[in-house]
Motif scaffolding. Structure first.
Motif, PDB file in Angstrom:
ATOM      1  N   GLN A  47     -37.345 -61.326   5.353  1.00  0.00           N
ATOM      2  CA  GLN A  47     -37.955 -60.546   6.266  1.00  0.00           C
ATOM      3  C   GLN A  47     -39.359 -60.883   6.744  1.00  0.00           C
ATOM      4  O   GLN A  47     -39.824 -61.852   6.169  1.00  0.00           O
ATOM      5  CB  GLN A  47     -38.296 -59.122   5.521  1.00  0.00           C
ATOM      6  N   SER A  48     -39.603 -60.129   7.966  1.00  0.00           N
ATOM      7  CA  SER A  48     -40.947 -60.372   8.197  1.00  0.00           C
ATOM      8  C   SER A  48     -42.218 -59.606   7.808  1.00  0.00           C
ATOM      9  O   SER A  48     -43.421 -59.881   8.279  1.00  0.00           O
ATOM     10  CB  SER A  48     -40.905 -60.032  10.054  1.00  0.00           C
ATOM     11  N   LEU A 213     -37.364 -72.849  22.231  1.00  0.00           N
ATOM     12  CA  LEU A 213     -37.932 -73.988  21.433  1.00  0.00           C
ATOM     13  C   LEU A 213     -39.191 -74.572  22.069  1.00  0.00           C
ATOM     14  O   LEU A 213     -40.259 -74.841  21.194  1.00  0.00           O
ATOM     15  CB  LEU A 213     -37.019 -75.164  21.252  1.00  0.00           C
ATOM     16  N   ALA A 214     -39.141 -74.865  23.324  1.00  0.00           N
ATOM     17  CA  ALA A 214     -40.521 -75.149  24.047  1.00  0.00           C
ATOM     18  C   ALA A 214     -41.651 -74.314  23.819  1.00  0.00           C
ATOM     19  O   ALA A 214     -42.950 -74.695  23.519  1.00  0.00           O
ATOM     20  CB  ALA A 214     -40.250 -75.502  25.395  1.00  0.00           C
ATOM     21  N   ALA A 215     -41.290 -72.831  24.055  1.00  0.00           N
ATOM     22  CA  ALA A 215     -42.375 -72.017  23.605  1.00  0.00           C
ATOM     23  C   ALA A 215     -42.801 -71.986  22.121  1.00  0.00           C
ATOM     24  O   ALA A 215     -44.096 -71.851  22.061  1.00  0.00           O
ATOM     25  CB  ALA A 215     -42.055 -70.482  24.143  1.00  0.00           C
ATOM     26  N   ALA A 216     -42.065 -72.021  21.313  1.00  0.00           N
ATOM     27  CA  ALA A 216     -42.608 -72.175  19.822  1.00  0.00           C
ATOM     28  C   ALA A 216     -43.087 -73.415  19.691  1.00  0.00           C
ATOM     29  O   ALA A 216     -44.214 -73.258  18.828  1.00  0.00           O
ATOM     30  CB  ALA A 216     -41.238 -72.268  19.095  1.00  0.00           C
ATOM     31  N   ARG A 217     -42.761 -74.439  20.388  1.00  0.00           N
ATOM     32  CA  ARG A 217     -43.767 -75.681  20.030  1.00  0.00           C
ATOM     33  C   ARG A 217     -45.325 -75.418  20.600  1.00  0.00           C
ATOM     34  O   ARG A 217     -46.184 -75.725  20.178  1.00  0.00           O
ATOM     35  CB  ARG A 217     -43.165 -76.904  20.882  1.00  0.00           C
ATOM     36  N   CYS A 218     -45.171 -74.865  21.838  1.00  0.00           N
ATOM     37  CA  CYS A 218     -46.741 -74.416  22.380  1.00  0.00           C
ATOM     38  C   CYS A 218     -47.411 -73.759  21.479  1.00  0.00           C
ATOM     39  O   CYS A 218     -48.601 -73.847  21.223  1.00  0.00           O
ATOM     40  CB  CYS A 218     -46.256 -73.872  23.558  1.00  0.00           C
ATOM     41  N   ASP A 226     -46.531 -69.728  12.151  1.00  0.00           N
ATOM     42  CA  ASP A 226     -45.980 -68.358  11.594  1.00  0.00           C
ATOM     43  C   ASP A 226     -45.350 -67.737  12.902  1.00  0.00           C
ATOM     44  O   ASP A 226     -44.256 -67.423  12.968  1.00  0.00           O
ATOM     45  CB  ASP A 226     -46.923 -67.447  10.893  1.00  0.00           C
ATOM     46  N   ALA A 227     -46.145 -67.668  13.924  1.00  0.00           N
ATOM     47  CA  ALA A 227     -45.757 -67.187  15.226  1.00  0.00           C
ATOM     48  C   ALA A 227     -44.628 -67.885  15.927  1.00  0.00           C
ATOM     49  O   ALA A 227     -43.408 -67.317  16.369  1.00  0.00           O
ATOM     50  CB  ALA A 227     -46.680 -66.929  16.327  1.00  0.00           C
ATOM     51  N   ALA A 228     -44.770 -69.048  15.790  1.00  0.00           N
ATOM     52  CA  ALA A 228     -43.783 -69.930  16.563  1.00  0.00           C
ATOM     53  C   ALA A 228     -42.496 -69.905  15.655  1.00  0.00           C
ATOM     54  O   ALA A 228     -41.354 -69.652  16.317  1.00  0.00           O
ATOM     55  CB  ALA A 228     -44.092 -71.468  16.231  1.00  0.00           C
ATOM     56  N   LEU A 232     -38.570 -67.895  17.115  1.00  0.00           N
ATOM     57  CA  LEU A 232     -37.112 -68.487  16.713  1.00  0.00           C
ATOM     58  C   LEU A 232     -36.435 -67.504  16.036  1.00  0.00           C
ATOM     59  O   LEU A 232     -35.184 -67.096  16.356  1.00  0.00           O
ATOM     60  CB  LEU A 232     -37.235 -69.705  16.510  1.00  0.00           C
ATOM     61  N   LEU A 233     -36.889 -67.203  14.879  1.00  0.00           N
ATOM     62  CA  LEU A 233     -35.986 -66.224  14.139  1.00  0.00           C
ATOM     63  C   LEU A 233     -35.717 -64.654  14.914  1.00  0.00           C
ATOM     64  O   LEU A 233     -34.293 -64.434  14.715  1.00  0.00           O
ATOM     65  CB  LEU A 233     -36.941 -65.777  12.881  1.00  0.00           C
ATOM     66  N   ARG A 234     -36.515 -64.507  15.951  1.00  0.00           N
ATOM     67  CA  ARG A 234     -36.028 -63.281  16.698  1.00  0.00           C
ATOM     68  C   ARG A 234     -34.792 -63.464  17.804  1.00  0.00           C
ATOM     69  O   ARG A 234     -34.232 -62.529  18.141  1.00  0.00           O
ATOM     70  CB  ARG A 234     -37.260 -62.591  17.231  1.00  0.00           C
ATOM     71  N   LEU A 235     -34.509 -64.676  17.904  1.00  0.00           N
ATOM     72  CA  LEU A 235     -33.791 -64.931  18.756  1.00  0.00           C
ATOM     73  C   LEU A 235     -32.026 -64.255  18.283  1.00  0.00           C
ATOM     74  O   LEU A 235     -31.262 -64.039  19.094  1.00  0.00           O
ATOM     75  CB  LEU A 235     -33.287 -66.274  19.009  1.00  0.00           C
ATOM     76  N   PHE A 236     -31.881 -64.255  17.077  1.00  0.00           N
ATOM     77  CA  PHE A 236     -30.880 -63.412  16.471  1.00  0.00           C
ATOM     78  C   PHE A 236     -30.525 -62.303  17.033  1.00  0.00           C
ATOM     79  O   PHE A 236     -29.525 -61.492  16.884  1.00  0.00           O
ATOM     80  CB  PHE A 236     -30.781 -63.519  14.888  1.00  0.00           C
TER      81      PHE A 236
END
Length: 278
Positions: A47-48, A213-218, A226-228, A232-236
């Motif tokens: 969980q978050s 993925l690019a946004a997460a890398r930024c 953690d925010a990155a 990605l986890l929220r894409l689900f």
């Protein structure tokens, strides 16, 4: 996937069972909101944050014991403060393994996972009774978004990969009962109805995933790792993804960052949360 295929796929994963009396649900909701519950945070790797449970029936009889195991359930002290709830559980006459209240706060997520893999392989089923919820709280299973509305018993098959989120609040509170298969359960399970409001999530293109993925890398480059990962986890909850895609993307992110230990940690998390055989 067409509507007929979607319905067939969902029928093995989530269905509605019996309807419940509205006044009874109101009494149970009041009990859930006011009883002196020792809410516990558990299963942190799933969980978050914002996921809390407390037990009404379990093998130990301790309401603060919330780590699920097989056993013969008995009432906890908390259930004595909830007579309407206790009455319904008794009326259903099921063979209970565990009964708990589960509370999911606003802007909280249970990540993609499977349940029951750690338990003995006997027939068991998971029932949900929504007590306090809004449409911004929903389940995702099989790439489909389902809001478990109040007024009914729902059956979830948690051996399928699934996740839950509550985007806006208020707190989502469900009664969750894990039960063993017997004649009483079969009688209840014989009266099924498909979810009335199931929404197929859109498929994610390679461009969609590359953009995220690019946004997460930024974010990671700015120090917000953690925010990155959570992005990605929220894409689900936004796309119908092949199983484990979010975990694969996080591992890929850490490979790009040169963090091999984090890559290995997320690869192991994928195997654990989805019960994959290596």
């Amino acid at each position: 996937m067409g509507d007929a295929q979607q319905t067939a796929a969902l029928s093995g994963q989530i269905v509605q069972l019996d309807g419940l009396d509205g006044q009874l649900i109101e009494r149970m909701r009041h009990e859930a909101l006011t009883a002196p519950a020792p809410w516990k945070a558990e299963y942190g790797e799933f969980q978050s944050g914002g996921w809390w449970t407390t037990s009404l029936m379990n093998a130990s009889g301790d309401a603060a014991d919330v780590r699920i195991t097989d056993g013969t359930a008995r009432p906890t002290a908390l259930l004595r403060h909830m007579p309407a709830t206790a009455g319904l559980l008794d009326e259903l006459g099921l063979n209970y393994m565990w009964v708990r209240l589960a509370r999911l706060e606003a802007n909280a997520f249970l990540w993609e996972h499977r349940d029951y893999d750690e338990l003995d392989q006997v027939e068991r089923h998971r029932l949900h009774i929504p007590l306090h919820t809004k449409s911004s709280a929903f389940l995702v299973t099989g790439g489909t978004k389902v809001h478990m509305a109040g007024g009914r018993i729902w059956r979830l098959t948690p051996t399928y990969a699934h996740g839950v989120c509550n985007l806006l609040g208020p707190d989502r509170i469900h009664l969750i009962a894990d039960v063993y298969g017997d004649d009483a359960y079969q009688q209840l399970a014989g009266r099924t109805k498909e979810p009335s409001a199931a929404e197929r999530l859109p498929a994610a293109s390679e461009a969609d995933l590359a953009e995220r993925l690019a946004a997460a890398r930024c974010l990671a480059d700015l120090g917000y790792v953690d925010a990155a990962e959570q992005l990605l986890l929220r894409l689900f909850y936004s796309f119908a993804l092949p199983e484990g895609t979010a975990y694969d993307l996080i591992a890929t992110l850490h490979t790009a960052l040169g963090d091999i230990e984090a890559n290995q940690r997320w690869t192991a998390a994928k195997s654990k949360l989805l019960a994959l055989v290596s």
